[in-house]
Design a protein around this motif. Structure first.
Motif, PDB file in Angstrom:
ATOM      1  N   THR A  27       0.823  -1.211   0.000  1.00  0.00           N
ATOM      2  CA  THR A  27       0.000   0.000   0.000  1.00  0.00           C
ATOM      3  C   THR A  27       0.854   1.256   0.000  1.00  0.00           C
ATOM      4  OG1 THR A  27      -0.139  -0.135   2.420  1.00  0.00           O
ATOM      5  CG2 THR A  27      -1.916  -1.143   1.153  1.00  0.00           C
ATOM      6  N   THR A  28       2.110   1.158   0.411  1.00  0.00           N
ATOM      7  CA  THR A  28       3.030   2.293   0.425  1.00  0.00           C
ATOM      8  C   THR A  28       3.685   2.538  -0.931  1.00  0.00           C
ATOM      9  OG1 THR A  28       4.832   0.836   1.130  1.00  0.00           O
ATOM     10  CG2 THR A  28       3.560   1.946   2.857  1.00  0.00           C
ATOM     11  N   GLY A  29       3.459   1.640  -1.908  1.00  0.00           N
ATOM     12  CA  GLY A  29       4.129   1.729  -3.189  1.00  0.00           C
ATOM     13  C   GLY A  29       5.423   0.946  -3.237  1.00  0.00           C
ATOM     14  N   GLU A  30       5.844   0.385  -2.103  1.00  0.00           N
ATOM     15  CA  GLU A  30       7.032  -0.461  -2.051  1.00  0.00           C
ATOM     16  C   GLU A  30       6.711  -1.846  -2.600  1.00  0.00           C
ATOM     17  OE1 GLU A  30       9.378   1.077   1.883  1.00  0.00           O
ATOM     18  OE2 GLU A  30       7.416   0.141   2.197  1.00  0.00           O
ATOM     19  N   ILE A  31       7.750  -2.620  -2.895  1.00  0.00           N
ATOM     20  CA  ILE A  31       7.569  -3.951  -3.463  1.00  0.00           C
ATOM     21  C   ILE A  31       8.180  -4.991  -2.536  1.00  0.00           C
ATOM     22  CG2 ILE A  31       8.026  -5.456  -5.437  1.00  0.00           C
ATOM     23  CD1 ILE A  31       8.235  -2.982  -7.181  1.00  0.00           C
ATOM     24  N   LEU A  32       7.394  -5.985  -2.193  1.00  0.00           N
ATOM     25  CA  LEU A  32       7.857  -7.094  -1.362  1.00  0.00           C
ATOM     26  C   LEU A  32       8.523  -8.122  -2.266  1.00  0.00           C
ATOM     27  CD1 LEU A  32       7.579  -7.868   1.708  1.00  0.00           C
ATOM     28  CD2 LEU A  32       5.679  -9.337   1.015  1.00  0.00           C
ATOM     29  N   ILE A  33       9.762  -8.532  -1.930  1.00  0.00           N
ATOM     30  CA  ILE A  33      10.554  -9.372  -2.819  1.00  0.00           C
ATOM     31  C   ILE A  33      11.120 -10.568  -2.066  1.00  0.00           C
ATOM     32  CG2 ILE A  33      12.606  -9.464  -4.301  1.00  0.00           C
ATOM     33  CD1 ILE A  33      12.253  -6.507  -4.844  1.00  0.00           C
ATOM     34  N   GLU A  34      10.993 -11.749  -2.669  1.00  0.00           N
ATOM     35  CA  GLU A  34      11.652 -12.957  -2.152  1.00  0.00           C
ATOM     36  C   GLU A  34      13.039 -13.052  -2.771  1.00  0.00           C
ATOM     37  OE1 GLU A  34      11.663 -17.695  -3.001  1.00  0.00           O
ATOM     38  OE2 GLU A  34       9.724 -16.660  -3.135  1.00  0.00           O
ATOM     39  N   VAL A  35      14.019 -13.374  -1.949  1.00  0.00           N
ATOM     40  CA  VAL A  35      15.405 -13.470  -2.413  1.00  0.00           C
ATOM     41  C   VAL A  35      15.859 -14.920  -2.327  1.00  0.00           C
ATOM     42  CG1 VAL A  35      17.776 -12.644  -2.126  1.00  0.00           C
ATOM     43  CG2 VAL A  35      15.842 -11.143  -1.564  1.00  0.00           C
ATOM     44  N   GLY A  36      15.817 -15.606  -3.476  1.00  0.00           N
ATOM     45  CA  GLY A  36      16.375 -16.944  -3.564  1.00  0.00           C
ATOM     46  C   GLY A  36      15.803 -17.965  -2.610  1.00  0.00           C
ATOM     47  N   GLY A  37      14.577 -17.780  -2.134  1.00  0.00           N
ATOM     48  CA  GLY A  37      13.985 -18.736  -1.208  1.00  0.00           C
ATOM     49  C   GLY A  37      14.658 -18.760   0.152  1.00  0.00           C
ATOM     50  N   GLN A  38      15.398 -17.683   0.490  1.00  0.00           N
ATOM     51  CA  GLN A  38      16.115 -17.645   1.762  1.00  0.00           C
ATOM     52  C   GLN A  38      15.849 -16.386   2.568  1.00  0.00           C
ATOM     53  OE1 GLN A  38      20.301 -18.488   1.415  1.00  0.00           O
ATOM     54  NE2 GLN A  38      19.991 -20.099  -0.101  1.00  0.00           N
ATOM     55  N   ALA A  39      15.316 -15.360   1.948  1.00  0.00           N
ATOM     56  CA  ALA A  39      15.086 -14.097   2.646  1.00  0.00           C
ATOM     57  C   ALA A  39      13.989 -13.313   1.943  1.00  0.00           C
ATOM     58  CB  ALA A  39      16.378 -13.274   2.691  1.00  0.00           C
ATOM     59  N   ILE A  40      13.468 -12.316   2.647  1.00  0.00           N
ATOM     60  CA  ILE A  40      12.455 -11.415   2.099  1.00  0.00           C
ATOM     61  C   ILE A  40      12.904  -9.983   2.367  1.00  0.00           C
ATOM     62  CG2 ILE A  40      10.052 -10.653   2.235  1.00  0.00           C
ATOM     63  CD1 ILE A  40       9.303 -13.481   3.034  1.00  0.00           C
ATOM     64  N   VAL A  41      12.822  -9.139   1.348  1.00  0.00           N
ATOM     65  CA  VAL A  41      13.197  -7.737   1.486  1.00  0.00           C
ATOM     66  C   VAL A  41      12.073  -6.858   0.954  1.00  0.00           C
ATOM     67  CG1 VAL A  41      15.671  -8.220   1.305  1.00  0.00           C
ATOM     68  CG2 VAL A  41      14.365  -7.669  -0.761  1.00  0.00           C
ATOM     69  N   VAL A  42      12.099  -5.590   1.348  1.00  0.00           N
ATOM     70  CA  VAL A  42      11.150  -4.597   0.849  1.00  0.00           C
ATOM     71  C   VAL A  42      11.946  -3.553   0.065  1.00  0.00           C
ATOM     72  CG1 VAL A  42       9.452  -2.841   1.459  1.00  0.00           C
ATOM     73  CG2 VAL A  42       9.562  -4.969   2.766  1.00  0.00           C
ATOM     74  N   TYR A  43      11.543  -3.335  -1.192  1.00  0.00           N
ATOM     75  CA  TYR A  43      12.231  -2.404  -2.079  1.00  0.00           C
ATOM     76  C   TYR A  43      11.401  -1.136  -2.253  1.00  0.00           C
ATOM     77  CZ  TYR A  43      13.723  -0.367  -6.549  1.00  0.00           C
ATOM     78  OH  TYR A  43      14.111   0.495  -7.530  1.00  0.00           O
ATOM     79  N   SER A  44      12.075   0.015  -2.174  1.00  0.00           N
ATOM     80  CA  SER A  44      11.411   1.301  -2.370  1.00  0.00           C
ATOM     81  C   SER A  44      11.776   1.866  -3.733  1.00  0.00           C
ATOM     82  CB  SER A  44      11.831   2.295  -1.280  1.00  0.00           C
ATOM     83  OG  SER A  44      11.310   3.582  -1.562  1.00  0.00           O
ATOM     84  N   PRO A  45      10.839   1.941  -4.682  1.00  0.00           N
ATOM     85  CA  PRO A  45      11.140   2.512  -6.006  1.00  0.00           C
ATOM     86  C   PRO A  45      11.526   3.984  -5.947  1.00  0.00           C
ATOM     87  CG  PRO A  45       9.099   1.237  -6.064  1.00  0.00           C
ATOM     88  CD  PRO A  45       9.469   1.404  -4.625  1.00  0.00           C
ATOM     89  N   LYS A  46      11.122   4.687  -4.882  1.00  0.00           N
ATOM     90  CA  LYS A  46      11.390   6.122  -4.802  1.00  0.00           C
ATOM     91  C   LYS A  46      12.881   6.419  -4.684  1.00  0.00           C
ATOM     92  CE  LYS A  46       6.919   7.350  -2.761  1.00  0.00           C
ATOM     93  NZ  LYS A  46       6.238   7.962  -1.583  1.00  0.00           N
ATOM     94  N   ASP A  47      13.559   5.684  -3.790  1.00  0.00           N
ATOM     95  CA  ASP A  47      14.980   5.952  -3.572  1.00  0.00           C
ATOM     96  C   ASP A  47      15.879   4.769  -3.905  1.00  0.00           C
ATOM     97  OD1 ASP A  47      14.487   4.196  -1.485  1.00  0.00           O
ATOM     98  OD2 ASP A  47      14.562   5.734   0.059  1.00  0.00           O
ATOM     99  N   GLY A  48      15.287   3.648  -4.363  1.00  0.00           N
ATOM    100  CA  GLY A  48      16.078   2.479  -4.713  1.00  0.00           C
ATOM    101  C   GLY A  48      16.644   1.729  -3.524  1.00  0.00           C
ATOM    102  N   GLY A  49      16.145   2.026  -2.327  1.00  0.00           N
ATOM    103  CA  GLY A  49      16.663   1.395  -1.118  1.00  0.00           C
ATOM    104  C   GLY A  49      15.949   0.101  -0.764  1.00  0.00           C
ATOM    105  N   PHE A  50      16.609  -0.697   0.079  1.00  0.00           N
ATOM    106  CA  PHE A  50      16.055  -1.965   0.557  1.00  0.00           C
ATOM    107  C   PHE A  50      16.050  -1.978   2.083  1.00  0.00           C
ATOM    108  CE2 PHE A  50      17.604  -3.017  -3.642  1.00  0.00           C
ATOM    109  CZ  PHE A  50      16.677  -3.916  -4.126  1.00  0.00           C
ATOM    110  N   ARG A  51      15.109  -2.708   2.622  1.00  0.00           N
ATOM    111  CA  ARG A  51      15.148  -3.045   4.048  1.00  0.00           C
ATOM    112  C   ARG A  51      14.770  -4.509   4.204  1.00  0.00           C
ATOM    113  NH1 ARG A  51       9.777  -2.699   6.089  1.00  0.00           N
ATOM    114  NH2 ARG A  51       8.350  -1.523   4.718  1.00  0.00           N
ATOM    115  N   GLY A  52      15.493  -5.182   5.069  1.00  0.00           N
ATOM    116  CA  GLY A  52      15.260  -6.607   5.259  1.00  0.00           C
ATOM    117  C   GLY A  52      14.067  -6.878   6.152  1.00  0.00           C
TER     118      GLY A  52
END
Length: 392
Positions: free
Chosen positions: A342-367
């Protein structure tokens, strides 16, 4: 006190009730408070989580009847699907649930009553709170399961005319909701190969579709391509989409095939007019309601193409180019976008081992720190709902 706070924060969003709901709500209103209008009580309940509503069902028979009404269930679902999703993690025959309300911080083991009856459990689809679970080997045992309520249903087995030997067969499933006839459906595709290691296009193919409303399977038209993915992507309408191929080795072509539940027709879907090397990794999914294709090399960006008008080649748009996050140390781990939040961020699975949230606005990630999660997993987004596998 909690109910009073909830009332004051939601009085500005009160859509109208159906006339037939007022009689039930008047009974409920008299039991809760003589001073609260029935429509306000309705708006309170449809915004509560499933666990809270389940407790209220025990209050009285009128309360149980109201909260079990199909119109209430659909209204509750229409609000829930607008929120950020919960997550279901799978490892072998084990499932773990991750609640969005807790910030996706803890994975809790879900006791699945029928898990051990499946040799290897496969999540073959997620739709409106229902999971389609099947046996990885031949998909003969298929269950529809609501992890929020614990209600499940074993589907009858479709009868195929071609042999189903597991050594020479490949099966794929698709699960989704068809709004035009208010029905949940499962598509099962079976391939029997004559020369599996020489000519991948030499096969017999048969497909069936199951209707929850009728609790029956029926045979449907043939498939023009070889479906290569075990499960389909549901596009939040009547469309199911799979990855597909034609040919083998150097002549192999990567394709996309769709199935319209209304017309019961398989079609090839055009891909973006972009050129990538043969060894590029690709996947398909849905972001913000649009069908997407994800392209990624081992050490490059993950490019996301959205099909703004489904089926139209010229509607493909390159929407995002996501760089590999620094928190990912292994360059062989692919990124699989799961959901736009809902924030415009994208929830991403990383290789079946982790999940991160990507922000298209600044290109940043948070685990996302998943306490209690297995080291390897397959993740599927899902929503909480009261949708039952016994209710079409």
């Amino acid at each position: 006190m909690y109910v009073c706070i909830y009332i004051y924060t939601h009085t500005h969003i009160l859509p109208h009730l159906l006339p037939s709901q007022y009689s039930k709500m008047e009974i409920i209103s008299s039991q809760v408070s003589a001073n609260l209008p029935s429509e306000l009580i309705f708006e309170i309940f449809v915004r509560l989580p499933v666990k809270s509503i389940a407790k209220f069902k025990c209050v009285s028979k009128p309360m149980y009847a109201f909260l079990s009404d199909l119109r209430f269930i659909k209204k509750h679902l229409s609000i829930t699907v607008l929120k950020n999703p919960n997550l279901c993690l799978k490892l072998d025959f084990r499932l773990f649930l991750v609640n969005e309300g807790e910030g996706w911080r803890r994975a809790r083991r879900l006791v699945v009553p029928f898990a051990y009856s499946l040799e290897r459990m496969e999540i073959s689809g997620s739709c409106n709170g229902l999971l389609c679970l099947s046996d990885h080997i031949r998909d003969e045992d298929i269950y529809l399961y609501n992890p929020s309520t614990g209600v499940y249903r074993l589907l009858p087995s479709p009868q195929f005319d071609i042999p189903t030997n597991e050594n020479s067969c490949f099966t794929s499933l698709g699960f989704g909701y068809n709004p035009s006839d208010d029905d949940y459906k499962v598509v099962r595709c079976l391939y029997h190969y004559d020369k599996p290691f020489i000519d991948i296009d030499s096969y017999q193919c048969e497909s069936h579709i199951y209707s929850l409303n009728t609790n029956r399977w029926k045979k449907i038209g043939g498939i023009p391509l070889h479906i290569s993915s075990r499960s389909a992507v549901w596009l939040e309408n009547d469309i199911l989409v799979w990855k597909a191929t034609r040919g083998i080795g150097r002549t192999k072509q990567v394709l996309i095939v769709s199935f319209g539940m209304d017309r019961e027709e398989f079609l090839e879907i055009p891909q973006p007019d972009c050129i990538y090397p043969d060894n590029i990794h690709y996947d398909i999914g849905v972001l913000n309601g649009f069908f997407c294709m994800f392209y990624q090399a081992r050490d490059d960006y993950c490019e996301i193409w959205m099909m703004m008008e489904f089926g139209k080649r010229d509607s493909w748009t390159r929407t995002f180019a996501i760089r590999r996050p620094e928190i990912v140390k292994d360059y062989y781990m692919y990124l699989r976008p799961l959901k736009m939040l809902t924030t415009g961020e994208i929830l991403i699975e990383v290789g079946g081992q982790a999940i991160v949230v990507y922000s298209p606005k600044d290109g940043g990630f948070r685990g996302v720190n998943l306490h209690g999660a297995p080291n390897q997993f397959i993740v599927i987004p899902y929503v909480e709902s009261f949708i039952s596998p016994f209710t079409g």
